[in-house]
Design an enzyme around this catalytic site. Structure first.
Site, mmCIF file in Angstrom:
data_model
loop_
_atom_site.group_PDB
_atom_site.id
_atom_site.type_symbol
_atom_site.label_atom_id
_atom_site.label_comp_id
_atom_site.label_asym_id
_atom_site.label_seq_id
_atom_site.Cartn_x
_atom_site.Cartn_y
_atom_site.Cartn_z
ATOM 1 C CG HIS A 456 -2.009 -1.039 1.175
ATOM 2 N ND1 HIS A 456 -2.844 -1.296 2.244
ATOM 3 C CD2 HIS A 456 -2.394 -1.888 0.180
ATOM 4 C CE1 HIS A 456 -3.686 -2.265 1.913
ATOM 5 N NE2 HIS A 456 -3.430 -2.638 0.668
ATOM 6 N N GLY A 457 1.920 1.301 -0.774
ATOM 7 C CA GLY A 457 2.764 2.491 -0.838
ATOM 8 C C GLY A 457 2.000 3.707 -1.347
#
Length: 507
Positions: A456-457
């Protein structure tokens, strides 16, 4: 020459291309580095792990993470029409109201974003104050609902946590089954939901297998992009705007390759500085997960999902184990009662998900664990070379802030307590990899040894730092960024839902 050139046909880019070309007088060129989304495994939900490290995955990893025993952490990213929405676990999870309100950006509060969430959504439960029906993006209840997933939810309830049947509704806290971006049991990526229905429009051109190397800037204005297909250079001009939808790692990389970024860093690499932008590539945030893997002697996990009867069930009915998205169930908690909202979510999948999903399952198992939602640690995306084909240097700096490690340990304790409850204990035989004890020191060592990314960057081109509230890159005309990189923080959801809303609002 096109009105708009969009770089990246992913969760936001496909939305933008479809929405902009609803106006027949607008021409759009959508540029994707990867192929069309024809790989069969894309559309079989339970096969998403088979897509990792293939030709449709950018196959990134972090630099050595100091707080994770200097391990490198795997970061899959979709390199295909649909982008990461074509290879992810299909969770439809928006952020918390506090997340969007906390961005402090005009037009981006929860109440202002909710119409875009609802507009995008075709929820099989129908429309209400929180959900939409009839939109391009199918949102469904999971059709697998494995016995291990039921046991996990029942154990969480037995441990004292509340039930929740809609994590995108009035409240987040509690445990239950997640809704997923699926249609009739198959993956509904943004390519499926938005892009394919628009592909026949004469004002939309989609270029695949074309990797953009830089934005062309003339006299302070973005006028197009240059990239390569094999060894052939292509330049595509934009009369109105260039819009980067390349994600948290590739959007800042492209800006820097184009001379838009920290001047001192660009000078080291011999890249001419077009705009000194110190915040490009900074503020990187992610959701780390601590996997707790419990083996079972009962043959109920997804290990046998390719049984011929299950294949028939999937093909003919759109049901059964092959429709599983992996993390079917979970729940939101606060590790400290004084917190204003959840700081941890549990993801639970009926499979052995070891080594960031790269390890081959050796038996039946359930994997679940705490995901840290509000990290204080910050990382960076930088360049290692002026060569555009060099992978970016990614440093998430997980647990750099001691409070993040504290939250991970607290979440792990809660996860182990859930495992002791009767419904789950009836299935599980023991842990595949267990902490030496539940002492503080041993739990810290366990967390450091096994934490990985849940992919989930976000936040590397943040609103208020790199782009303004209209997503325009500060200091450059005709250039916007519209993807999860503009989120000031990852929030308490899975970023794909927010990426779709960003694409809707950007359009």
């Amino acid at each position: 020459m096109y009105d708009y050139v969009i770089v990246g046909a992913g969760s936001a880019g496909s939305v933008l291309a479809a929405r902009l070309t609803e106006d027949p007088d607008v021409t759009v060129c959508l540029v994707e580095a990867g192929p069309a989304d024809t790989d069969e495994n894309i559309h079989v939900p339970a096969a998403f792990g088979e897509l990792f490290r293939t030709r449709i995955d950018w196959d990134y990893d972090t630099h050595e993470e100091e707080a994770l025993d200097r391990r490198r952490v795997f970061l899959p990213r979709g390199k295909v029409l649909g982008g990461t929405s074509s290879i992810n676990a299909m969770l439809y999870l928006r952020g918390n109201r506090l997340d969007y309100d906390g961005w402090g950006q005009p037009g981006w509060s929860y109440d202002e974003l909710l119409p875009y969430f609802r507009r995008s959504e075709d929820n099989e439960r129908g429309a209400d104050a929180y959900h939409g029906a009839g939109g391009p993006m199918s949102v469904s209840d999971g059709r697998s609902r494995n016995p291990l997933s039921h046991a996990f939810i029942d154990s969480a309830l037995e441990a004292g946590y509340a039930p929740n049947d809609d994590f995108n509704g009035a409240r987040q806290e509690g445990f239950g089954f997640f809704q997923v971006t699926q249609r009739n049991g198959r993956r509904c990526s943004t390519a499926v939901g938005y892009l394919h229905p628009a592909m026949d429009r004469p004002n939309l051109t989609v270029e695949t297998h074309l990797q953009v190397h830089r934005v062309v800037v003339e006299n302070g204005r973005a006028v197009g992009v240059t990239g390569y297909r094999l060894d052939e250079e292509h330049t595509i001009r934009a009369e109105r705007e260039v819009i980067l939808c390349a994600g948290a790692y590739n959007s800042p990389q492209l800006l820097m390759l184009s001379g838009i970024g920290p001047a001192d860093h660009l000078n080291l690499l011999g890249i001419p500085v077009v705009q000194d932008h110190p915040e490009v590539g900074r503020n990187l945030q992610d959701h780390p997960l601590v996997p707790l893997i419990f083996t079972t002697s009962q043959p109920v996990s997804l290990l046998g999902a390719d049984d011929p009867e299950f294949v028939r069930q999937f093909v003919e009915e759109g049901r059964g184990p092959l429709t599983s998205n992996g993390p079917e169930a979970g729940g939101y908690i606060r590790t400290r009662p004084e917190l204003p909202a959840p700081d941890v979510v549990f993801f639970s999948g009926p499979l052995m998900f070891a080594d960031s999903g790269l390890g081959l399952p050796t038996g039946h198992a359930i994997t679940y664990g705490p995901v840290m939602l509000t990290p204080r640690s910050r990382g960076t995306v930088t360049l290692d070379s002026h060569d555009p084909t060099t992978k970016p240097n990614i440093r998430h700096n997980y647990y750099q802030d001691p409070d993040d490690l504290r939250t991970a340990v607290d979440g792990t304790r809660i996860g182990l307590e859930i495992a002791r409850q009767k419904p789950l204990a009836a299935y599980t035989d023991g842990m595949l990899r267990a902490p030496a004890s539940e002492s503080e020191a041993d739990l810290r060592a366990f967390v450091r040894a096994y934490t990985h990314s849940i992919f989930h960057g976000t936040a590397t081109c943040s609103m208020g730092k790199v782009v303004d509230a209209e997503l325009k890159v500060m200091g450059i005309d005709g250039l916007r960024v519209a993807d999860v990189s503009v989120m000031p923080a990852p929030g308490r959801g899975a970023p794909n839902a927010t990426a779709i809303a960003i694409g809707e609002k950007a359009a």
